[in-house]
Enzyme design. Structure first.
Site, PDB file in Angstrom:
ATOM      1  N   ARG A 112       0.837  -1.190   0.000  1.00  0.00           N
ATOM      2  CA  ARG A 112       0.000   0.000   0.000  1.00  0.00           C
ATOM      3  C   ARG A 112       0.881   1.253   0.000  1.00  0.00           C
ATOM      4  NH1 ARG A 112      -2.199  -3.424   4.050  1.00  0.00           N
ATOM      5  NH2 ARG A 112      -4.331  -4.143   3.619  1.00  0.00           N
ATOM      6  N   LYS A 168      -2.336  -1.981   7.882  1.00  0.00           N
ATOM      7  CA  LYS A 168      -3.421  -1.363   8.627  1.00  0.00           C
ATOM      8  C   LYS A 168      -3.414  -1.855  10.064  1.00  0.00           C
ATOM      9  CE  LYS A 168      -6.530  -0.551   4.717  1.00  0.00           C
ATOM     10  NZ  LYS A 168      -7.888  -0.801   4.157  1.00  0.00           N
ATOM     11  N   HIS A 225      -2.881   2.989  -6.305  1.00  0.00           N
ATOM     12  CA  HIS A 225      -3.812   1.888  -6.062  1.00  0.00           C
ATOM     13  C   HIS A 225      -3.880   0.936  -7.247  1.00  0.00           C
ATOM     14  CE1 HIS A 225      -6.036   4.968  -8.225  1.00  0.00           C
ATOM     15  NE2 HIS A 225      -6.854   4.030  -8.637  1.00  0.00           N
ATOM     16  N   ARG A 281      -1.172  -1.790  -7.071  1.00  0.00           N
ATOM     17  CA  ARG A 281      -1.515  -2.864  -6.122  1.00  0.00           C
ATOM     18  C   ARG A 281      -2.569  -3.781  -6.733  1.00  0.00           C
ATOM     19  NH1 ARG A 281      -1.631  -4.339  -0.593  1.00  0.00           N
ATOM     20  NH2 ARG A 281      -3.708  -4.699   0.296  1.00  0.00           N
ATOM     21  N   HIS A 320      -4.569  -8.710   3.596  1.00  0.00           N
ATOM     22  CA  HIS A 320      -6.001  -8.610   3.839  1.00  0.00           C
ATOM     23  C   HIS A 320      -6.386  -9.434   5.066  1.00  0.00           C
ATOM     24  CE1 HIS A 320      -7.018  -7.538  -0.624  1.00  0.00           C
ATOM     25  NE2 HIS A 320      -6.635  -6.497   0.074  1.00  0.00           N
ATOM     26  N   TYR A 346     -10.601  -9.623  -6.838  1.00  0.00           N
ATOM     27  CA  TYR A 346      -9.647  -9.759  -7.938  1.00  0.00           C
ATOM     28  C   TYR A 346      -9.955 -10.959  -8.822  1.00  0.00           C
ATOM     29  CZ  TYR A 346      -7.135  -6.221  -5.354  1.00  0.00           C
ATOM     30  OH  TYR A 346      -6.807  -5.050  -4.710  1.00  0.00           O
TER      31      TYR A 346
END
Length: 314
Positions: free
Chosen positions: A162, A186, A259, A262, A285, A294
């Site tokens: 990211r 995150k 973005h 990625r 994730h 995806y």
């Protein structure tokens, strides 16, 4: 319990909730700002709904929250935005319930708005080749900017990190011998991801120019991997600007950016036969459902190829 006092006034419960998120869950300032914005949105609605700024959190029930979601729809907000706001409210009311501030969680009876999830924008392999050609031409000049730009592209596309993860990288986070790096995702969760051999080579070439910039800087950031000519950590905006320029010069769309790299990383891995669980771990994730978008991208691409190439397709 203190009144809500509207969005303009303070609310000790909201402040306590945000401190909880910062201290216990280590959420970023950007995420905390988003939570506060969603709660302020609800507080404004409740002041109008009840006709007074003196409402209290225990008075908020399921029907009130459904009315709030209805107001979002009337304002023209996307269902995905409404779902994100409801998710923030679920976390907030769960906190209030745990703290004994409300008897029950009113969000439990509220259904999440369902909507079509947009497919992520990504670049084809041919488009990525064109972007890399631009970056490698810049790097051939052997300048700080040119060698750094190639590193940015190699790590974003080669490892699928990211923007925030790349921005926060320190030089010590990279192990060029084992070709892997440690990133903080995150919630500041750490994970180790592989880096490609071209990325490792790009970093080695860039390190000479980086060392020169740090050596002459008055207050250098010696830890940062990506630095500007002043020897300080390159800003997120600087990374975004670099990627946009590379994609634009490579003939990509105006809307493509960090973005998109990625998304391209994940899509090309799945196209190449990688399994979904592995891609999930590489992307960092939490939920497999997030990664499954995806697979839809790959299916749509195959449908397009079929429509364009098959003689029986219109």
């Amino acid at each position: 319990m203190t009144p809500g006092r509207g969005a303009a006034g303070g609310d000790r419960h909201v402040d306590a909730f945000l401190r909880h998120l910062a201290d216990e869950r280590n959420l970023s300032e950007h995420t905390l700002t988003a939570y506060r914005g969603d709660l302020d949105d609800l507080r404004r609605f409740l002041t109008d709904y009840y006709g007074t700024p003196e409402w209290r959190w225990p008075t908020v029930d399921r029907l009130t929250l459904r009315s709030f979601l209805g107001s979002l729809e009337r304002r023209g907000l996307a269902r995905r935005t409404a779902a994100r706001k409801l998710s923030a409210l679920r976390t907030f009311f769960a906190f209030l319930h745990l703290e004994g501030e409300v008897e029950s969680d009113p969000t439990r009876g509220v259904r999440t708005p369902k909507g079509d999830r947009p497919l992520p924008e990504f670049l084809s392999r041919g488009e990525m080749d064109a972007v890399f050609e631009v970056a490698e031409t810049r790097a051939a000049d052997n300048t700080l900017r040119g060698t750094r730009d190639l590193v940015i592209l190699e790590l974003l596309y080669g490892s699928g990190v990211r923007l925030s993860e790349l921005h926060g990288l320190d030089r010590a986070d990279l192990d060029l011998v084992s070709e892997q790096m440690k990133v903080r995702g995150k919630g500041r969760k750490e994970r180790v991801v592989p880096i490609t051999e071209p990325a490792a080579l790009a970093v080695r070439r860039y390190e000479l120019r980086r060392a020169e910039a740090i050596a002459v800087a008055r207050r250098p950031d010696r830890r940062a991997l990506l630095v500007n000519p002043s020897g300080r950590r390159l800003s997120r905006r600087g990374i975004q600007r670099t990627v946009h320029e590379l994609i634009e010069e490579g003939g990509g769309t105006e809307t493509a950016g960090v973005h998109s790299l990625r998304h391209s990383f994940a899509t090309h891995l799945l196209d190449g036969g990688a399994d979904l669980m592995s891609v999930k771990e590489l992307l960092g994730h939490v939920s497999l459902s997030t990664t499954q978008i995806y697979t839809h991208t790959s299916r749509e691409r195959l449908k397009q190829v079929h429509r364009q190439a098959h003689p029986r397709s219109e």
